[in-house]
Design an enzyme around this catalytic site. Sequence first.
Site, PDB file in Angstrom:
ATOM      1  N   LYS A 286     -40.408  31.187   8.208  1.00 37.55           N
ATOM      2  CA  LYS A 286     -39.244  31.670   8.972  1.00 37.55           C
ATOM      3  C   LYS A 286     -39.686  32.776   9.927  1.00 37.55           C
ATOM      4  O   LYS A 286     -40.161  33.827   9.505  1.00 37.55           O
ATOM      5  CB  LYS A 286     -38.178  32.195   8.000  1.00 37.55           C
ATOM      6  CG  LYS A 286     -36.996  32.901   8.669  1.00 37.55           C
ATOM      7  CD  LYS A 286     -35.933  33.313   7.647  1.00 37.55           C
ATOM      8  CE  LYS A 286     -34.837  34.168   8.288  1.00 37.55           C
ATOM      9  NZ  LYS A 286     -33.806  34.617   7.318  1.00 37.55           N
ATOM     10  N   ASP A 291     -32.926  39.757  12.985  1.00 37.05           N
ATOM     11  CA  ASP A 291     -31.710  39.142  12.449  1.00 37.05           C
ATOM     12  C   ASP A 291     -30.575  40.162  12.406  1.00 37.05           C
ATOM     13  O   ASP A 291     -30.488  40.977  11.490  1.00 37.05           O
ATOM     14  CB  ASP A 291     -31.994  38.604  11.040  1.00 37.05           C
ATOM     15  CG  ASP A 291     -30.765  37.951  10.415  1.00 37.05           C
ATOM     16  OD1 ASP A 291     -29.785  37.685  11.149  1.00 37.05           O
ATOM     17  OD2 ASP A 291     -30.801  37.685   9.192  1.00 37.05           O
ATOM     18  N   LYS A 298     -24.233  41.914  10.633  1.00 37.12           N
ATOM     19  CA  LYS A 298     -24.572  42.700   9.448  1.00 37.12           C
ATOM     20  C   LYS A 298     -24.061  44.125   9.581  1.00 37.12           C
ATOM     21  O   LYS A 298     -23.906  44.622  10.697  1.00 37.12           O
ATOM     22  CB  LYS A 298     -26.106  42.764   9.304  1.00 37.12           C
ATOM     23  CG  LYS A 298     -26.758  41.477   8.853  1.00 37.12           C
ATOM     24  CD  LYS A 298     -28.265  41.655   8.723  1.00 37.12           C
ATOM     25  CE  LYS A 298     -28.933  40.359   8.302  1.00 37.12           C
ATOM     26  NZ  LYS A 298     -28.585  39.894   6.961  1.00 37.12           N
ATOM     27  N   ASP A 309     -37.713  40.035   9.419  1.00 38.03           N
ATOM     28  CA  ASP A 309     -37.209  38.705   9.063  1.00 38.03           C
ATOM     29  C   ASP A 309     -38.124  37.584   9.568  1.00 38.03           C
ATOM     30  O   ASP A 309     -37.836  36.411   9.352  1.00 38.03           O
ATOM     31  CB  ASP A 309     -35.773  38.539   9.589  1.00 38.03           C
ATOM     32  CG  ASP A 309     -34.918  37.660   8.692  1.00 38.03           C
ATOM     33  OD1 ASP A 309     -35.304  37.449   7.526  1.00 38.03           O
ATOM     34  OD2 ASP A 309     -33.874  37.180   9.170  1.00 38.03           O
ATOM     35  N   ASP A 368     -24.897  34.466   9.710  1.00 38.66           N
ATOM     36  CA  ASP A 368     -25.982  35.258   9.128  1.00 38.66           C
ATOM     37  C   ASP A 368     -26.847  34.422   8.176  1.00 38.66           C
ATOM     38  O   ASP A 368     -27.922  34.856   7.772  1.00 38.66           O
ATOM     39  CB  ASP A 368     -25.397  36.479   8.399  1.00 38.66           C
ATOM     40  CG  ASP A 368     -26.430  37.553   8.134  1.00 38.66           C
ATOM     41  OD1 ASP A 368     -27.524  37.467   8.731  1.00 38.66           O
ATOM     42  OD2 ASP A 368     -26.136  38.471   7.345  1.00 38.66           O
ATOM     43  N   GLU A 370     -28.809  32.136   8.856  1.00 37.93           N
ATOM     44  CA  GLU A 370     -29.485  31.471   9.976  1.00 37.93           C
ATOM     45  C   GLU A 370     -30.873  30.968   9.648  1.00 37.93           C
ATOM     46  O   GLU A 370     -31.370  30.053  10.306  1.00 37.93           O
ATOM     47  CB  GLU A 370     -29.555  32.429  11.183  1.00 37.93           C
ATOM     48  CG  GLU A 370     -30.737  33.401  11.189  1.00 37.93           C
ATOM     49  CD  GLU A 370     -30.789  34.350  10.006  1.00 37.93           C
ATOM     50  OE1 GLU A 370     -29.726  34.610   9.412  1.00 37.93           O
ATOM     51  OE2 GLU A 370     -31.881  34.820   9.661  1.00 37.93           O
ATOM     52  N   ARG A 372     -32.020  29.218   7.217  1.00 37.14           N
ATOM     53  CA  ARG A 372     -32.009  27.801   6.823  1.00 37.14           C
ATOM     54  C   ARG A 372     -31.737  26.896   8.014  1.00 37.14           C
ATOM     55  O   ARG A 372     -32.101  25.729   7.998  1.00 37.14           O
ATOM     56  CB  ARG A 372     -30.969  27.602   5.698  1.00 37.14           C
ATOM     57  CG  ARG A 372     -29.566  27.998   6.085  1.00 37.14           C
ATOM     58  CD  ARG A 372     -28.660  28.212   4.882  1.00 37.14           C
ATOM     59  NE  ARG A 372     -28.865  29.515   4.236  1.00 37.14           N
ATOM     60  CZ  ARG A 372     -28.211  29.936   3.168  1.00 37.14           C
ATOM     61  NH1 ARG A 372     -27.323  29.157   2.591  1.00 37.14           N
ATOM     62  NH2 ARG A 372     -28.454  31.126   2.645  1.00 37.14           N
TER      63      ARG A 372
END
Length: 520
Positions: A286, A291, A298, A309, A368, A370, A372
Site C-alpha cells: 500500500k 491519508d 480523519k 501510510d 477512509d 481507501e 483496500r
Amino acid sequence: MKLELLKSSFEQISSDLVVVFATKAAAKDTGKESGKKADKKDKEQKPKVTVEGLGKTGTATVTEKITSALEDGSLSASACEFVLFRDAKVAQARHLAVVGLGEVKDITAEVIRQAVATAFTSAKAAKAKSVSFAMDSLAHNSLSPEIVMQAAAEGAALASYSFHEFKSGKKDDGVTTVHFVSTSKNKGQEKGLETATVLAECVNFSRWLGDRPGNRMTPTILAEETAKAAKGTKLKVTVWDKAKIKTEKMNSFLSVSLGSSQDPKFIIMEYKGAAASKKPVCFVGKGLTFDSGGISIKPSGGMEEMKYDMCGGANVIGTMLAIAKLGLKVNAIGLVPATENMPGPSANKPGDIVIARNGKSIEVNNTDAEGRLILNDALVYACEQKPAAIFDAATLTGAMVVALGNIHTGFFTRNDKLAAKVDAAAKSTGELVWRMPLVDFHARDMKGTYADLSNISSGKGAGSATAAAFLENFVDKDIPWAHFDIAGTGWHNGDRFPYNPRKGASGAMIRTFVELAQAF
Ligand code: BES
Ligand code: MN
Ligand code: ZN
C-alpha cells in the site's frame, strides 16, 4: 557508516569504545561448581557473569573492570543490559562497554541483533566515533558464524539509521566505523556481514521513503526514487501514470486519487534471478503517500502520522531492492499502487460505486477505507502474473493496532501451508508475526447493498479481518496469498525493538519477505 570484519587479537583493539559480550549463568547453576559452603552462599546472591574468549590478558583486564559493577549489582548480563566504563583503557580502546546476552541457552540471532543494536545506540550516545565488538566474547548455542555475524551486523546497521534531512545545520555526528573483531575470520562471517549490509541498506532506504513527509514523498517522488535506487541493479522498474492506470481499468485505485492534485502512480518492479519457467513471488504494498481520510476526513490529532501510510509500499520497494542486490536465484515482482487520499472536488463520496479491474463493483461507504480500494486492483494485476504466491503489506486498519499493538504484525491467510512458511521465515529473521483469523463470516460482512461489495463492514469489530476478507475478493482462489497488516508495526516501534527508530518508519517485514521470496 563503515562496517568491517577485522582479524585481530583483543589487545590490539583501538576504537573509541570496545564492546564485550557477557552471559549469565542459568539461575539453577549459580555457584554449583564451588564446593565450599561460604563461597556457594556468596555466589547465590550475585549473578554469575561470564565473558568468554578474550584470551588470558583480555579476560583479566575486563574482569578487573567489571568486578565492581558486579559487586554493586549494576551488571547482571541480562539480555540488552548495557554498562559503560568510561576511560577504562582496556585493550587500546578508550572506553569499555559490557552488553548482556542473558543465559547462553536462550541466545538466538534476535538476542544478538538486539544486544548489538542496544550497544550501538548507547555507544552513539556516549559520542564514540569508532566502535569495536569483541566477537570472540560472543558466546552462543551452536549458531553458525554466518548467522551470528549477520545478526550482529544487522543490529548495528539498522540502529545506525536516523532521519534528519530537514534539520538545518545538523551534520551526522554518529558512529563512523564499526569493527567486528575476532581472532579468526572465516567465509561464513564474511557472507553474514555482506548479507546484513545489503539488508540494512534496503531497510534504511525504505525507512527514509516512509519518514519523508507527504509533500516530499508524493506518488511521483516515490516512483522516481524507486527508479533511481534500482539503477545498476537487475531490477526493472516500470511506472504507470494516471492515463495508463485508467486504460488498465484500475478504476478503484484511480478513484482514490481523484480528490488530490497529485497524480497516482503504479510502480512495477520485476526481478528475474531464476529460469523463466519458475513462477515469480509477488509482493504488493500500500503506497498511500498521505491519508487524510478523504471526504470521511480523519480527526486532526495525529493526522500527520498518515504520511506513513505508504510504509507497506516502501517495504515492498525495500524487499525488491534487497532481492536484486543480494542476487537471489528467484523471480520476484513488486507492485506499489501509490496515491494520496484527499477530499478534493473530484474525490470519492460516501455511497459512490466504483468498478475494480476484475469487474467487481464496490460501494465506497467510507472514503477512509481507501487502502483496500488501491490494493484490490494491484492484487488483480498480481494474479494475472500467475505467481507462486502473493504477499501484501499495508498499514490497513486502526483495528490492527488495537488487536496487536506495535509488537506483532498480524497476517491473514486461509492457506495453512503458506502460514507455516510465513512463521518459519519470520522465525529466522526474528520479526514477530501473528496469524489472525479469516473465515466466511468476515467475507459475508463485506457484501454491498447496491454493489457486489462494500468497502466497510456491515458488522461490528474484527475490522482487520473484514478488511482482509474484502481483499480476498481480488485474489484467485488457487494462488497462495497472505496479507500483512503493518498498521501497528510500520512505524514508531523502536521502544520495542532496539534496532528500530523510536519514532519513524521501521521497515517491518522486509527481511521476512526476502526470506519468503526464497521459500518457493
Ligand atoms: N491508514 C488507515 C489505517 C491506520 C490507522 C493505520 C491508524 C495506522 C494507524 C486506513 O486507511 C484507515 O483509515 N482505515 C480505517 C478503516 C475504517 C474506515 C473501516 C480505520 O482503520 O479506521
Ligand atoms: Mn484511511
Ligand atoms: Zn490509509
